[in-house]
Enzyme design. Structure first.
Site, PDB file in Angstrom:
ATOM      1  N   GLY A  12      55.289  53.335 -36.722  1.00 42.88           N
ATOM      2  CA  GLY A  12      56.047  54.059 -37.723  1.00 42.88           C
ATOM      3  C   GLY A  12      57.197  54.876 -37.170  1.00 42.88           C
ATOM      4  O   GLY A  12      57.913  54.468 -36.239  1.00 42.88           O
ATOM      5  N   ASP A  32      49.187  58.742 -28.383  1.00 44.97           N
ATOM      6  CA  ASP A  32      48.605  58.138 -29.585  1.00 44.97           C
ATOM      7  C   ASP A  32      47.172  57.741 -29.276  1.00 44.97           C
ATOM      8  O   ASP A  32      46.723  57.834 -28.126  1.00 44.97           O
ATOM      9  CB  ASP A  32      49.413  56.913 -30.038  1.00 44.97           C
ATOM     10  CG  ASP A  32      49.429  56.764 -31.558  1.00 44.97           C
ATOM     11  OD1 ASP A  32      48.357  56.943 -32.175  1.00 44.97           O
ATOM     12  OD2 ASP A  32      50.490  56.477 -32.136  1.00 44.97           O
ATOM     13  N   TYR A 157      45.860  66.176 -47.771  1.00 48.95           N
ATOM     14  CA  TYR A 157      47.130  65.802 -47.163  1.00 48.95           C
ATOM     15  C   TYR A 157      48.227  66.791 -47.548  1.00 48.95           C
ATOM     16  O   TYR A 157      48.933  67.329 -46.686  1.00 48.95           O
ATOM     17  CB  TYR A 157      47.519  64.391 -47.598  1.00 48.95           C
ATOM     18  CG  TYR A 157      48.828  63.916 -47.017  1.00 48.95           C
ATOM     19  CD1 TYR A 157      48.885  63.406 -45.726  1.00 48.95           C
ATOM     20  CD2 TYR A 157      50.009  63.984 -47.748  1.00 48.95           C
ATOM     21  CE1 TYR A 157      50.079  62.986 -45.172  1.00 48.95           C
ATOM     22  CE2 TYR A 157      51.209  63.566 -47.209  1.00 48.95           C
ATOM     23  CZ  TYR A 157      51.245  63.067 -45.921  1.00 48.95           C
ATOM     24  OH  TYR A 157      52.442  62.658 -45.390  1.00 48.95           O
ATOM     25  N   LYS A 161      50.240  69.577 -45.122  1.00 46.78           N
ATOM     26  CA  LYS A 161      51.687  69.557 -44.924  1.00 46.78           C
ATOM     27  C   LYS A 161      52.341  70.864 -45.377  1.00 46.78           C
ATOM     28  O   LYS A 161      53.319  71.320 -44.776  1.00 46.78           O
ATOM     29  CB  LYS A 161      52.298  68.361 -45.657  1.00 46.78           C
ATOM     30  CG  LYS A 161      51.878  67.007 -45.078  1.00 46.78           C
ATOM     31  CD  LYS A 161      52.285  66.860 -43.615  1.00 46.78           C
ATOM     32  CE  LYS A 161      51.995  65.470 -43.082  1.00 46.78           C
ATOM     33  NZ  LYS A 161      52.430  65.310 -41.665  1.00 46.78           N
TER      34      LYS A 161
END
Length: 282
Positions: A12, A32, A157, A161
Protein backbone atom coordinates in the site's frame (compact mmCIF):
# COMPACT_ATOMS: atom_id res chain seq x y z
CA UNK A 1 21.33 11.46 1.97
CA UNK A 2 19.04 10.74 4.89
CA UNK A 3 17.94 7.71 6.91
CA UNK A 4 14.23 7.04 7.34
CA UNK A 5 12.22 4.39 9.17
CA UNK A 6 9.00 3.41 7.40
CA UNK A 7 6.43 1.15 9.06
CA UNK A 8 3.88 -0.73 6.99
CA UNK A 9 6.39 -0.69 4.16
CA UNK A 10 5.49 -4.01 2.56
CA UNK A 11 2.25 -2.89 0.91
CA UNK A 12 0.00 0.00 0.00
CA UNK A 13 0.97 3.57 0.75
CA UNK A 14 3.84 2.58 3.04
CA UNK A 15 5.42 0.60 0.24
CA UNK A 16 5.01 3.50 -2.18
CA UNK A 17 6.66 5.89 0.28
CA UNK A 18 9.57 3.53 0.93
CA UNK A 19 10.14 3.04 -2.80
CA UNK A 20 10.18 6.79 -3.52
CA UNK A 21 12.60 7.48 -0.69
CA UNK A 22 14.91 4.66 -1.77
CA UNK A 23 14.84 5.78 -5.41
CA UNK A 24 15.91 9.25 -4.28
CA UNK A 25 19.00 7.70 -2.70
CA UNK A 26 17.92 7.70 0.94
CA UNK A 27 18.47 4.80 3.32
CA UNK A 28 15.13 3.23 4.22
CA UNK A 29 14.73 0.94 7.22
CA UNK A 30 11.47 -0.77 6.39
CA UNK A 31 9.34 -2.31 9.11
CA UNK A 32 6.46 -4.73 8.61
CA UNK A 33 5.12 -8.05 9.76
CA UNK A 34 6.51 -9.79 6.61
CA UNK A 35 8.93 -9.03 3.77
CA UNK A 36 10.81 -6.26 5.54
CA UNK A 37 14.28 -5.45 6.82
CA UNK A 38 12.78 -5.36 10.31
CA UNK A 39 10.05 -7.97 10.66
CA UNK A 40 7.93 -7.32 13.72
CA UNK A 41 4.32 -7.68 14.80
CA UNK A 42 3.26 -4.21 15.92
CA UNK A 43 0.08 -5.62 17.46
CA UNK A 44 2.07 -6.80 20.48
CA UNK A 45 4.23 -4.89 22.99
CA UNK A 46 7.08 -7.34 22.36
CA UNK A 47 6.83 -6.77 18.62
CA UNK A 48 6.89 -3.02 19.07
CA UNK A 49 9.92 -3.28 21.38
CA UNK A 50 11.67 -5.40 18.77
CA UNK A 51 10.91 -2.96 15.98
CA UNK A 52 12.03 0.04 18.03
CA UNK A 53 15.32 -1.56 19.05
CA UNK A 54 16.13 -2.95 15.61
CA UNK A 55 15.62 0.41 13.90
CA UNK A 56 17.78 2.19 16.46
CA UNK A 57 20.53 -0.37 15.94
CA UNK A 58 20.39 -0.20 12.14
CA UNK A 59 20.29 3.60 12.13
CA UNK A 60 23.18 3.97 14.53
CA UNK A 61 20.98 6.00 16.85
CA UNK A 62 20.25 8.77 14.34
CA UNK A 63 17.09 9.11 12.23
CA UNK A 64 16.36 11.91 9.80
CA UNK A 65 12.70 10.99 9.78
CA UNK A 66 10.02 8.37 10.13
CA UNK A 67 6.82 7.46 8.32
CA UNK A 68 4.22 5.63 10.39
CA UNK A 69 2.13 3.95 7.70
CA UNK A 70 1.36 0.62 9.38
CA UNK A 71 -2.33 0.22 10.10
CA UNK A 72 -5.27 -2.15 10.19
CA UNK A 73 -8.71 -1.49 8.74
CA UNK A 74 -12.11 -2.34 10.22
CA UNK A 75 -12.46 -5.97 9.12
CA UNK A 76 -14.85 -8.37 10.91
CA UNK A 77 -13.64 -10.38 13.88
CA UNK A 78 -14.06 -10.47 17.64
CA UNK A 79 -10.44 -9.56 18.31
CA UNK A 80 -10.23 -6.99 15.51
CA UNK A 81 -10.88 -3.92 17.71
CA UNK A 82 -7.94 -4.85 19.94
CA UNK A 83 -5.64 -5.44 16.97
CA UNK A 84 -6.69 -2.11 15.45
CA UNK A 85 -5.93 -0.28 18.68
CA UNK A 86 -2.57 -1.99 19.16
CA UNK A 87 -1.33 -1.23 15.64
CA UNK A 88 -3.02 2.06 14.74
CA UNK A 89 -2.39 3.86 18.00
CA UNK A 90 0.22 2.11 20.13
CA UNK A 91 2.15 1.01 17.03
CA UNK A 92 2.73 4.70 16.40
CA UNK A 93 3.09 6.18 19.88
CA UNK A 94 5.34 3.48 21.35
CA UNK A 95 7.73 3.50 18.42
CA UNK A 96 7.96 7.28 18.19
CA UNK A 97 8.55 7.56 21.93
CA UNK A 98 11.46 5.13 21.53
CA UNK A 99 12.82 6.86 18.42
CA UNK A 100 12.51 10.45 19.65
CA UNK A 101 16.14 10.70 20.88
CA UNK A 102 17.40 9.40 17.52
CA UNK A 103 15.22 11.93 15.70
CA UNK A 104 16.53 14.71 17.95
CA UNK A 105 20.07 13.73 16.93
CA UNK A 106 19.32 14.70 13.34
CA UNK A 107 19.14 18.17 11.89
CA UNK A 108 15.48 19.15 11.26
CA UNK A 109 14.02 15.62 11.43
CA UNK A 110 10.52 15.07 10.02
CA UNK A 111 7.88 12.54 11.04
CA UNK A 112 4.68 11.79 9.13
CA UNK A 113 1.93 9.76 10.82
CA UNK A 114 -0.84 8.20 8.75
CA UNK A 115 -4.16 9.32 10.17
CA UNK A 116 -7.42 9.05 8.18
CA UNK A 117 -10.40 11.11 7.12
CA UNK A 118 -12.41 8.61 9.18
CA UNK A 119 -11.44 10.85 12.08
CA UNK A 120 -13.97 13.42 10.85
CA UNK A 121 -16.43 11.45 8.69
CA UNK A 122 -17.55 8.61 11.00
CA UNK A 123 -20.44 9.72 13.24
CA UNK A 124 -21.10 8.71 16.85
CA UNK A 125 -17.51 7.78 17.75
CA UNK A 126 -17.48 7.74 21.57
CA UNK A 127 -15.34 10.45 23.09
CA UNK A 128 -14.63 8.10 25.98
CA UNK A 129 -12.88 5.70 23.63
CA UNK A 130 -10.70 8.47 22.23
CA UNK A 131 -9.80 9.68 25.72
CA UNK A 132 -8.98 6.12 26.78
CA UNK A 133 -6.56 5.80 23.85
CA UNK A 134 -4.86 9.04 24.86
CA UNK A 135 -4.66 7.74 28.44
CA UNK A 136 -2.96 4.59 27.13
CA UNK A 137 -5.77 2.31 28.37
CA UNK A 138 -6.73 -0.12 25.61
CA UNK A 139 -8.91 -2.25 27.89
CA UNK A 140 -11.03 0.82 28.62
CA UNK A 141 -11.24 1.55 24.89
CA UNK A 142 -12.55 -1.95 24.21
CA UNK A 143 -15.03 -1.78 27.06
CA UNK A 144 -16.43 1.45 25.64
CA UNK A 145 -16.82 -0.04 22.16
CA UNK A 146 -18.46 -3.30 23.25
CA UNK A 147 -21.96 -1.86 22.85
CA UNK A 148 -21.45 -1.57 19.09
CA UNK A 149 -21.33 -5.35 18.58
CA UNK A 150 -20.35 -6.30 15.02
CA UNK A 151 -19.76 -2.63 14.20
CA UNK A 152 -17.11 -2.31 16.91
CA UNK A 153 -14.18 -2.59 14.43
CA UNK A 154 -15.48 0.42 12.50
CA UNK A 155 -15.65 2.54 15.63
CA UNK A 156 -12.32 1.19 16.91
CA UNK A 157 -10.72 2.29 13.65
CA UNK A 158 -12.22 5.78 13.74
CA UNK A 159 -11.43 6.22 17.43
CA UNK A 160 -7.82 5.12 16.88
CA UNK A 161 -7.41 7.65 14.06
CA UNK A 162 -8.99 10.49 16.05
CA UNK A 163 -6.74 9.66 19.00
CA UNK A 164 -3.55 9.48 16.96
CA UNK A 165 -4.40 12.77 15.24
CA UNK A 166 -4.88 14.44 18.63
CA UNK A 167 -1.70 12.85 19.92
CA UNK A 168 0.18 14.35 16.97
CA UNK A 169 -1.34 17.78 17.59
CA UNK A 170 -0.59 17.70 21.32
CA UNK A 171 2.89 16.25 21.00
CA UNK A 172 4.19 18.15 17.98
CA UNK A 173 4.31 21.52 19.75
CA UNK A 174 6.10 20.40 22.91
CA UNK A 175 9.70 21.27 23.79
CA UNK A 176 10.65 17.59 23.43
CA UNK A 177 9.56 17.61 19.78
CA UNK A 178 9.28 21.05 18.20
CA UNK A 179 11.85 22.38 20.66
CA UNK A 180 14.24 19.59 19.67
CA UNK A 181 13.94 20.43 15.98
CA UNK A 182 11.60 17.55 15.11
CA UNK A 183 8.62 18.32 12.89
CA UNK A 184 5.71 15.98 13.63
CA UNK A 185 2.67 16.01 11.32
CA UNK A 186 -0.07 13.70 10.08
CA UNK A 187 -1.59 12.96 6.71
CA UNK A 188 -5.26 11.97 6.55
CA UNK A 189 -6.04 10.04 3.36
CA UNK A 190 -9.49 9.15 2.16
CA UNK A 191 -10.29 6.04 0.11
CA UNK A 192 -6.99 5.15 -1.60
CA UNK A 193 -6.79 2.20 -3.97
CA UNK A 194 -4.54 -0.11 -1.97
CA UNK A 195 -4.69 -3.91 -1.55
CA UNK A 196 -6.84 -3.35 1.54
CA UNK A 197 -9.42 -1.31 -0.39
CA UNK A 198 -9.33 -3.74 -3.31
CA UNK A 199 -10.18 -6.55 -0.90
CA UNK A 200 -13.12 -4.55 0.46
CA UNK A 201 -14.36 -3.75 -3.05
CA UNK A 202 -14.36 -7.46 -3.85
CA UNK A 203 -17.10 -7.95 -1.23
CA UNK A 204 -20.42 -6.74 -2.75
CA UNK A 205 -21.91 -5.39 0.48
CA UNK A 206 -18.75 -3.48 1.39
CA UNK A 207 -18.33 -2.27 -2.19
CA UNK A 208 -21.84 -0.76 -2.21
CA UNK A 209 -21.16 1.05 1.06
CA UNK A 210 -17.80 2.38 -0.12
CA UNK A 211 -19.20 3.63 -3.43
CA UNK A 212 -22.02 5.48 -1.64
CA UNK A 213 -19.52 7.46 0.43
CA UNK A 214 -19.31 11.08 -0.81
CA UNK A 215 -16.08 11.89 -2.65
CA UNK A 216 -16.73 15.22 -4.40
CA UNK A 217 -14.07 14.74 -7.07
CA UNK A 218 -15.10 11.09 -7.59
CA UNK A 219 -13.07 7.90 -7.70
CA UNK A 220 -10.32 6.76 -5.36
CA UNK A 221 -6.94 8.12 -4.37
CA UNK A 222 -3.68 6.80 -5.77
CA UNK A 223 -0.99 5.40 -3.46
CA UNK A 224 1.80 6.93 -5.52
CA UNK A 225 0.26 10.40 -5.25
CA UNK A 226 -0.17 10.03 -1.49
CA UNK A 227 3.48 8.99 -1.29
CA UNK A 228 4.44 12.23 -3.07
CA UNK A 229 2.63 14.18 -0.34
CA UNK A 230 4.54 12.29 2.34
CA UNK A 231 7.89 12.86 0.62
CA UNK A 232 7.09 16.59 0.51
CA UNK A 233 6.22 16.55 4.23
CA UNK A 234 9.65 15.02 4.90
CA UNK A 235 11.47 17.65 2.85
CA UNK A 236 13.14 20.90 3.87
CA UNK A 237 10.16 22.72 2.35
CA UNK A 238 8.11 21.45 5.31
CA UNK A 239 10.28 23.06 7.98
CA UNK A 240 7.41 25.35 9.01
CA UNK A 241 4.84 22.54 9.08
CA UNK A 242 4.24 21.46 12.67
CA UNK A 243 1.28 19.70 14.27
CA UNK A 244 -0.79 19.74 11.09
CA UNK A 245 -3.24 17.09 9.90
CA UNK A 246 -3.30 17.31 6.11
CA UNK A 247 -6.43 15.88 4.47
CA UNK A 248 -5.86 14.30 1.06
CA UNK A 249 -9.25 12.73 0.48
CA UNK A 250 -10.92 14.06 -2.65
CA UNK A 251 -12.95 16.59 -0.67
CA UNK A 252 -14.82 14.22 1.68
CA UNK A 253 -13.79 15.98 4.87
CA UNK A 254 -14.85 19.35 3.43
CA UNK A 255 -18.15 17.85 2.26
CA UNK A 256 -19.00 16.64 5.77
CA UNK A 257 -17.85 19.67 7.75
CA UNK A 258 -17.43 22.68 5.51
CA UNK A 259 -18.28 25.10 8.34
CA UNK A 260 -16.66 23.25 11.25
CA UNK A 261 -13.07 24.29 10.60
CA UNK A 262 -11.26 26.54 11.08
CA UNK A 263 -12.82 28.03 14.17
CA UNK A 264 -11.52 30.62 16.65
CA UNK A 265 -10.44 29.83 20.18
CA UNK A 266 -13.63 29.80 22.32
CA UNK A 267 -13.89 32.61 24.86
CA UNK A 268 -14.35 30.08 27.65
CA UNK A 269 -10.84 28.78 26.92
CA UNK A 270 -9.21 32.19 26.81
CA UNK A 271 -7.64 31.96 30.27
CA UNK A 272 -6.02 28.61 29.49
CA UNK A 273 -4.90 29.92 26.11
CA UNK A 274 -3.21 32.95 27.69
CA UNK A 275 -1.51 30.78 30.32
CA UNK A 276 -0.11 28.52 27.61
CA UNK A 277 1.15 31.57 25.69
CA UNK A 278 2.97 32.84 28.78
CA UNK A 279 4.52 29.42 29.44
CA UNK A 280 5.64 29.15 25.81
CA UNK A 281 7.32 32.57 25.87
CA UNK A 282 9.24 31.68 29.03
Amino acid sequence: MSTYAVTGASSGMGRAVAAKLASAGHTVIDVDIVDATVTADLSTPAGRDRAAAAVLELSGGRLDGAVMAAGLGPAPGRDRPRLIGEVNYFGVVDLLDAWRPALAEADRAKVVVFASNSSTTVPMVPGRAVRAFLDGDLDRVLGTLRIFGKQAPTFAYAASKIAISRWVRRTAVTPEWAGAGIRLNAIAPGAVLTPLLEKQLATPAEARQIKRFPVPIGGFGDAEQLADWVVFMLSDSADFLCGSVVFVDGGSDAWFRADDWPRPVPARRLRGYLNRMRAFRR
